[in-house]
Design an enzyme around this catalytic site. Structure first.
Site, PDB file in Angstrom:
ATOM      1  N   GLY A   8       0.466  -5.166   0.767  1.00  0.00           N
ATOM      2  CA  GLY A   8      -0.700  -5.095  -0.110  1.00  0.00           C
ATOM      3  C   GLY A   8      -0.419  -5.624  -1.502  1.00  0.00           C
ATOM      4  O   GLY A   8      -1.313  -6.083  -2.203  1.00  0.00           O
ATOM      5  N   GLU A  32      -0.857  -9.264  -1.141  1.00  0.00           N
ATOM      6  CA  GLU A  32      -2.298  -9.497  -0.965  1.00  0.00           C
ATOM      7  C   GLU A  32      -3.040  -9.381  -2.286  1.00  0.00           C
ATOM      8  O   GLU A  32      -3.971 -10.130  -2.554  1.00  0.00           O
ATOM      9  CB  GLU A  32      -2.857  -8.517   0.066  1.00  0.00           C
ATOM     10  CG  GLU A  32      -2.318  -8.793   1.462  1.00  0.00           C
ATOM     11  CD  GLU A  32      -2.743  -7.744   2.461  1.00  0.00           C
ATOM     12  OE1 GLU A  32      -2.313  -6.584   2.315  1.00  0.00           O
ATOM     13  OE2 GLU A  32      -3.504  -8.071   3.373  1.00  0.00           O
ATOM     14  N   GLU A  73       4.104  -5.467   7.043  1.00  0.00           N
ATOM     15  CA  GLU A  73       3.207  -4.549   7.769  1.00  0.00           C
ATOM     16  C   GLU A  73       3.562  -4.435   9.251  1.00  0.00           C
ATOM     17  O   GLU A  73       3.521  -3.354   9.825  1.00  0.00           O
ATOM     18  CB  GLU A  73       1.761  -4.994   7.636  1.00  0.00           C
ATOM     19  CG  GLU A  73       1.128  -4.743   6.283  1.00  0.00           C
ATOM     20  CD  GLU A  73       1.329  -5.900   5.310  1.00  0.00           C
ATOM     21  OE1 GLU A  73       2.274  -6.688   5.498  1.00  0.00           O
ATOM     22  OE2 GLU A  73       0.549  -5.993   4.358  1.00  0.00           O
ATOM     23  N   ALA A  79       0.872  -1.181   0.000  1.00  0.00           N
ATOM     24  CA  ALA A  79       0.000   0.000   0.000  1.00  0.00           C
ATOM     25  C   ALA A  79       0.903   1.223   0.000  1.00  0.00           C
ATOM     26  O   ALA A  79       2.081   1.144   0.346  1.00  0.00           O
ATOM     27  CB  ALA A  79      -0.881  -0.005   1.247  1.00  0.00           C
TER      28      ALA A  79
HETATM   29  N1  T1G Z   1       4.652   3.457   0.091  1.00  0.00           N
HETATM   30  C1  T1G Z   1       5.134   4.684  -0.256  1.00  0.00           C
HETATM   31  N2  T1G Z   1       6.423   4.933  -0.576  1.00  0.00           N
HETATM   32  C2  T1G Z   1       7.262   3.885  -0.549  1.00  0.00           C
HETATM   33  C3  T1G Z   1       6.850   2.577  -0.202  1.00  0.00           C
HETATM   34  C4  T1G Z   1       5.476   2.384   0.133  1.00  0.00           C
HETATM   35  N3  T1G Z   1       4.982   1.183   0.451  1.00  0.00           N
HETATM   36  N4  T1G Z   1       7.945   1.752  -0.264  1.00  0.00           N
HETATM   37  C5  T1G Z   1       8.971   2.525  -0.644  1.00  0.00           C
HETATM   38  N5  T1G Z   1       8.573   3.789  -0.816  1.00  0.00           N
HETATM   39  C6  T1G Z   1       9.406   4.915  -1.252  1.00  0.00           C
HETATM   40  C7  T1G Z   1      10.555   5.182  -0.301  1.00  0.00           C
HETATM   41  O1  T1G Z   1      10.135   6.019   0.760  1.00  0.00           O
HETATM   42  C8  T1G Z   1      11.545   5.871  -1.219  1.00  0.00           C
HETATM   43  O2  T1G Z   1      11.077   7.192  -1.390  1.00  0.00           O
HETATM   44  C9  T1G Z   1      11.337   5.143  -2.548  1.00  0.00           C
HETATM   45  O3  T1G Z   1      10.020   4.558  -2.477  1.00  0.00           O
HETATM   46  C10 T1G Z   1      12.352   4.044  -2.766  1.00  0.00           C
HETATM   47  O4  T1G Z   1      12.276   3.218  -1.602  1.00  0.00           O
HETATM   48  C11 T1G Z   1      -2.847  -2.985   2.977  1.00  0.00           C
HETATM   49  C12 T1G Z   1      -1.324  -1.572   4.703  1.00  0.00           C
HETATM   50  C13 T1G Z   1      10.203  -2.023  -1.580  1.00  0.00           C
HETATM   51  C14 T1G Z   1      12.165  -3.152  -0.509  1.00  0.00           C
HETATM   52  O5  T1G Z   1       6.332  -1.961   3.969  1.00  0.00           O
HETATM   53  O6  T1G Z   1      10.602  -2.230   1.988  1.00  0.00           O
HETATM   54  O7  T1G Z   1       0.821  -2.781   2.300  1.00  0.00           O
HETATM   55  O8  T1G Z   1      13.084   8.362  -0.430  1.00  0.00           O
HETATM   56  O9  T1G Z   1      14.684   3.611  -0.957  1.00  0.00           O
HETATM   57  O10 T1G Z   1      15.891   0.297  -1.192  1.00  0.00           O
HETATM   58  O11 T1G Z   1      -1.809  -4.772   4.049  1.00  0.00           O
HETATM   59  O12 T1G Z   1      11.122   0.403  -0.234  1.00  0.00           O
HETATM   60  O13 T1G Z   1      12.845   8.064  -2.915  1.00  0.00           O
HETATM   61  O14 T1G Z   1      11.300   9.627  -1.680  1.00  0.00           O
HETATM   62  O15 T1G Z   1      13.283   1.808   0.179  1.00  0.00           O
HETATM   63  O16 T1G Z   1      14.919  -0.346  -3.477  1.00  0.00           O
HETATM   64  C15 T1G Z   1       3.840  -2.678   3.081  1.00  0.00           C
HETATM   65  C16 T1G Z   1       8.190  -0.843   2.213  1.00  0.00           C
HETATM   66  C17 T1G Z   1       3.131  -1.350   3.174  1.00  0.00           C
HETATM   67  C18 T1G Z   1       7.367  -2.066   1.830  1.00  0.00           C
HETATM   68  C19 T1G Z   1      12.488  -1.172  -2.005  1.00  0.00           C
HETATM   69  N6  T1G Z   1       5.015  -2.575   2.260  1.00  0.00           N
HETATM   70  N7  T1G Z   1       9.224  -0.583   1.234  1.00  0.00           N
HETATM   71  O17 T1G Z   1      13.687  -0.821  -1.349  1.00  0.00           O
HETATM   72  O18 T1G Z   1      13.992   1.547  -2.242  1.00  0.00           O
HETATM   73  S1  T1G Z   1       1.740  -1.404   4.254  1.00  0.00           S
HETATM   74  C20 T1G Z   1       6.203  -2.181   2.786  1.00  0.00           C
HETATM   75  C21 T1G Z   1      10.392  -1.315   1.235  1.00  0.00           C
HETATM   76  C22 T1G Z   1       0.621  -2.400   3.415  1.00  0.00           C
HETATM   77  C23 T1G Z   1      -1.517  -3.605   3.298  1.00  0.00           C
HETATM   78  C24 T1G Z   1      -0.638  -2.770   4.154  1.00  0.00           C
HETATM   79  C25 T1G Z   1      11.432  -0.873   0.237  1.00  0.00           C
HETATM   80  C26 T1G Z   1      11.547  -1.828  -0.960  1.00  0.00           C
HETATM   81  P1  T1G Z   1      12.138   8.394  -1.629  1.00  0.00           P
HETATM   82  P2  T1G Z   1      13.621   2.564  -1.050  1.00  0.00           P
HETATM   83  P3  T1G Z   1      14.724   0.142  -2.099  1.00  0.00           P
END
Ligand code: T1G
Length: 696
Positions: free
Chosen positions: A108, A111, A131, A69
């Site tokens: 998400g 999912e 999450e 998400a």
């Molecule tokens: N939402 C918004 N921005 C995100 C994002 C996300 N989920 N993931 C990364 N970014 C932004 C990050 O802030 C950075 O921004 C840029 O993308 C590159 O990220 C309904 C509610 C995928 C392994 O927790 O683990 O789904 O600094 O530097 O090293 O059940 O990003 O460039 O402005 O980390 O290549 C669950 C979190 C969400 C994944 C890539 N998902 N992200 O790593 O790049 S909650 C996560 C990561 C959810 C549902 C629930 C990593 C990555 P900027 P980066 P990277």
């Protein structure tokens, strides 16, 4: 159609015969933003109405499938279609929908794949439910569909842990149906045809049953309870347990528990910690081109030098370690080999990378052998004259364009740079011990440091998997300067009536992994003693001083390494009764009648001092923003992640209350307790540290 690229629209539709192809294109990570959800929904509806289309296939354009998400929406609010509703709609569609995943399918994103009728993993795929690391739980059906596909045990191995597994592992446990080696779009076409030909079964996950064994649920809860303060894993387990219900009831229970997580203060703090790690890379020099660094030299093979060398070798860099003698060199090399072996055992280093690291290590006792290194890090003991001498000699030896870094933890980097004819190439790279494990790297920017040299420091931090935080020059930079201030509160509290173990326990209950006295015993009380001796000539006599640490050190009690300090070690465990006697004696000498001090007061005073010095660090321009201080403490000082960092935590108290507290404490000690002007202004105008982060 030309192969889609990231410059195309956020969702790309293509019809290839009976196949409806949907490319998701929301760089950089395909976060499931509102725009992506609307685009995906509209594309699906278009293909449902298209009589030619028999199967729909969804894949990611760019470097990844959907990484989750859009976390930013948690602060701004989520608009329909909610991901959970869209996924349930997909699952109920008449035409089969296949998900083809590469890069990351997380949260998400995973999912979404589980709501589709078949799933294909491409090479390098990582899947998981991170999450819980954000104080949440899978809120789009993951807790209900996962146990139905892989069984309860495998679901409990993934969901409450945030663990990420490979695509191959996902196929092996039945979370994915098959694998392909084609590129995402080709694999999507192939998978759709496989469904049409019956080679790839398409089914609705909701039609599977979940066998929920209450004993396994209880075991998982007990295991999660060991994580201490984190609340999300327990709720995630409760949601998985609801998979015993008919799925629509289970989904409703998941929504209820997800909302509890959203309202829990831990969620905002953990999301802040996630963004903090990335925000700190946004520095004034971020557009300067970093210099190429493939070969680094390290001077000093002690704890820090060998740790830094280990970190660089693990990142695939060539390292030349220099020491003053063959014996010292052998000791340093031995430490590095032990570190690398440990990393391999912990699964942090493959066998091949371990072997390559050993090959990439060179050693020398001759400074001129460092000449061709791209960057040199001086990591000798903290003596300014020794460091100045080393930098004068490096200036004469290192190739033009080499970066000259000092790992000093508090000394004046400007003074060190001034010893060279190339001060622009000099900066501080302050690692934290153990340097191959702790993620914080303070990049100390001196007056003359060139922008591309600062950018090189940040590029090295990223290459080493560290969190680079930009710091200005002062005694202790960001972290150690603030630590030196609030650490005194612990000593004052002991003088006033609290026992060291009471203070440790109160702060461990607050969330610190270890309290200040246990940390001091671990690091060695002699380190604090040397710092006090260094600062003695300049100490302001108006400042309250506790003689208790000196009394303990005079007995040669330096903590763990001598078998006793504030605590006893070895066969005698627990608080050191002899220290309690010293405390009583020193209180009596000072004429202090010890008073009852609650855990709440311990935490309030300790945290108020930390925040106050943080505000002064901001005022002095040593840290760019409050979030840089948060990152320093989250990644270098064991600050509890579920509290978001000291400045984030400060906003939960508010500047006005902080000022009130300091003014109240100042009635007993108006030298130590002074209201920072920044905090007074914030109290007056209602500004928060989050506002200051926005202003950059
Ligand atoms: N939402 C918004 N921005 C995100 C994002 C996300 N989920 N993931 C990364 N970014 C932004 C990050 O802030 C950075 O921004 C840029 O993308 C590159 O990220 C309904 C509610 C995928 C392994 O927790 O683990 O789904 O600094 O530097 O090293 O059940 O990003 O460039 O402005 O980390 O290549 C669950 C979190 C969400 C994944 C890539 N998902 N992200 O790593 O790049 S909650 C996560 C990561 C959810 C549902 C629930 C990593 C990555 P900027 P980066 P990277």
């Amino acid at each position: 159609m030309e192969r889609p690229t990231v410059t195309d629209p956020i969702v790309i539709l293509e019809r290839e015969g009976p196949v409806g192809l949907i490319g998701l294109n929301n760089p950089p990570v395909n976060a499931a933003s509102h725009a992506l959800r609307v685009g995906l929904r509209d594309a699906l509806h278009a293909f449902l109405e298209d009589r030619e289309v028999r199967v729909i296939a969804v894949y990611g354009v760019g470097r990844s499938f959907v990484a989750g998400a859009d976390i930013r929406e948690f602060q701004t609010g989520r608009k329909p279609p909610l991901l959970s509703d869209l996924i349930t709609e997909i699952e109920g569609m008449e035409k089969p929908v296949v998900a083809v995943c590469h890069g990351n399918a997380l949260g998400g994103g995973l999912e979404l794949a589980l709501g589709c009728h078949a799933r294909v993993a491409l090479p390098g795929l990582k899947v998981g439910f991170p999450e819980v690391d954000l104080g949440l739980l899978p809120g789009a059906g993951g807790t209900q569909r996962t146990p139905r596909l892989v069984g309860l045990k495998a679901a409990l191995d993934l969901i409450p842990t945030g663990k990420r597994i490979t695509g191959e592992e996902a196929v092996a446990i039945g979370l994915f149906d098959t694998a392909s080696t084609a590129d995402p779009r080709t694999a999507a076409l192939g998978a759709a045809h496989a469904v049409i030909e019956g080679a790839l079964p398409a089914r609705r996950t909701r039609e599977l049953d979940a066998d929920i064994d209450p004993a396994l649920i209880e075991t998982a809860k007990a295991k999660a309870a060991k994580k201490g303060h984190f609340t999300a894993p327990q709720r995630a387990i409760e949601a998985v347990a609801a998979a015993a219900l008919p799925i629509d009831q289970g989904l409703a229970e998941e929504v209820r528990l997800f909302k509890e997580c959203m309202e829990d203060p831990q969620r905002a703090a953990l999301v802040q910690a996630f963004f903090a790690e990335r925000a700190v890379a946004k520095i004034p020099e971020k557009d300067a081109a970093p210099r190429k660094v493939d070969h680094i030299a390290v001077i000093g093979g002690g704890t820090m030098g060998s740790g830094i060398s280990t970190a660089a070798l693990m990142a695939g860099l060539k390292v030349t370690l220099m020491e003053v003698s063959a014996e010292a060199l052998a000791r340093g090399k031995g430490t590095i080999e032990k570190n690398l072996g440990g990393a391999m055992k912990r699964g942090k280093l493959s066998d091949a990378a371990h072997a390559a690291a050993l090959t990439a290590l060179n050693t020398t006792t001759d400074l001129s052998a460092l000449a061709e290194a791209d960057l040199v890090i001086e990591a000798v003991f903290e003596d300014m004259e020794v460091k100045k001498d080393i930098f004068r000699r490096l200036d004469a030896v290192m190739k033009p364009g080499a970066v000259l870094a000092t790992n000093t933890s508090y000394l004046d980097v400007d003074a060190i740079a001034a010893e060279t004819n190339r001060p622009g190439d000099v900066l501080g790279l302050h690692f934290f011990s153990p340097a191959h494990i702790m993620r914080l790297l303070e990049v100390v920017v001196a007056q003359e440091t060139l922008p591309e040299v600062t950018a090189t420091g940040f590029a090295l931090a990223k290459r080493l998997g560290k969190v680079g935080v930009r710091a200005g020059v002062c005694d202790g930079f960001i972290g150690n300067r603030i630590l030196a201030h609030y650490r005194k509160v612990a000593d004052y509290l002991v003088l006033d009536g609290a026992a060291p173990q009471e203070i440790d326990r109160a702060l461990e209950d607050f969330g610190f992994a270890m309290g200040p006295f246990a940390v001091a015993d671990l690091a060695g009380l002699d380190i604090g003693m040397m710092t006090r001796k260094r600062l003695a000539p300049t100490r302001d006599l108006r400042e309250r001083y506790s003689p208790i640490p000196d009394r303990i050190c005079e007995r040669g009690w330096f903590g763990r390494k001598t078998g006793q300090g504030y605590y006893l070690y070895g066969d005698r465990e627990g608080p050191n009764p002899a220290v309690a006697t010293i405390i009583d004696e020193e209180r009596a000498k000072a004429g202090i009648t010890p008073r009852e001090i609650t855990d709440g007061e311990i935490v309030d005073r300790y945290m108020t001092a930390m925040i106050a010095e943080g505000a002064r660090v901001l005022e002095d321009g040593i840290a760019l923003r409050p979030v840089d201080i948060d990152a320093a403490f989250l990644f270098g000082y064991g600050f509890p992640r579920f509290r978001g960092g000291p400045m984030f935590y400060a906003d939960t108290i508010g500047a006005a209350e902080l000022v009130r507290r300091i003014e109240a404490y100042a009635e007993e000690d108006d030298f130590f307790w002074r209201v920072p002007p920044l905090l007074a202004r914030m109290a007056a105008d209602g500004t928060t540290f989050a506002d200051l982060n926005e202003r950059g």
